[in-house]
Design an enzyme around this catalytic site. Sequence first.
Site: not given
Ligand code: GLA
Length: 394
Positions: A34-35, A37, A68, A125-127, A131, A175
């Site tokens: 995570e964080h 890429d 939508s 927007g839940a990760g 988008s 993503d």
């Molecule tokens: C978001 C970003 C990704 C990645 C993650 C964290 O989803 O779109 O590119 O950086 O955060 O891992």
Amino acid sequence: MINLKELANKNRKFLQNTSENYYFSPGRVNLIGEHIDYHGGNVFPTAINLGTYGIVTKRDDKNFRFYSVNFPDFNPKIVSLDNLSYQEERNWANYASGIIDAFVALGHKIDHGLNILVYGNLPNGAGLSSSASLEVLIGVILRSEFNLQIDMLDIVKISQQVENRYIGVNCGIMDQFAIGMSKIDKAIYLDTNTLDYELVPLKLGKFTLVIANTNKKRSLSDSKYNERRSEGEQGIKILKDHGLSFDNLCELTIKDFEENKKYFSSQVIQNRIEHVIYENHRTISAVEALKNSDFIAFGKLMNQSHESLDVLYEVSCKELNTLVNAFIKYGAIGSRMTGAGFGGCTISLVETSIVDSVIEKVGQEYYEKIGYHADFYPVNTSDGSKKMESGDIE
Ligand code: GLA
């Protein structure tokens, strides 16, 4: 499962004619990595079977019309091929106009409009990348409706660029890559520096991966995300000023970091860099553990990843920590926040036989501590974005 034909029939007035095509683009969940890429690190996401559907009919004029089903109060958004620039009032349809704009700029022949009805079952927007799911969906729709010669990897790259340059979120490529390139029952082990990747079978033995959504409303997440990127840049500059030579931060070994951390005068910057270097190595170990069916080791690495994101990278929050702690307390062998953080979702590895009872207990504890409910979804993997075959459509 939503009945897409029924949805099309209900919205016939919007679609205008009956020769529609159907498309699906998944969401994604990151298992670990995570964080990193945006520092050329290794990530391990998979596409999930929640996502964004598009139902498309042709138009003779130069207008793209978007509607939508998730926002029934809003009128259709109209995007003319003569004006593809970002417009605040277009709201979510900017993700779509950005992709059309990028395709046109690359010289792809897009000479008429489309009606595009969108329906999503990803929590927004839940990760879980709603988008990116929409961006890649539009790319796949354009490719198919206009018979364009463009491969999926290019659609993925264009989608990331649109997010960076048109929308203004400085995200990495994870993503869009996971959403475009995934295969069912696999996770993608991706080197974000070279874009080399391996589809690793997601064989979890007696375990199940469970996503939990905090349902926390996020507002600052995009600016905080860009802030983490600039903190990383500051750290990179310090290391380079002291003689280290590298293109991407994730090229550095743990030894490089430990030997050079004395140069960081700011503890915060040191912490950010420490997270990136160790998280990259955790991902390598985690993929190895999964291939060896060593689920306990995989779970431990998930826990370490969460701790690092919470303490060193500071992108977790009370809601995410409450879920992670409760999952572990009630029997998960690994649990961590997933995605950008500051809210959004967690991912946990739980023995299948106790999933229901763990969800019940975690749900109750979350409600008592936070005051509203979390949502839970077992992970079901999916293929990447595609035009749906008639057999796939209900
Ligand atoms: C978001 C970003 C990704 C990645 C993650 C964290 O989803 O779109 O590119 O950086 O955060 O891992």
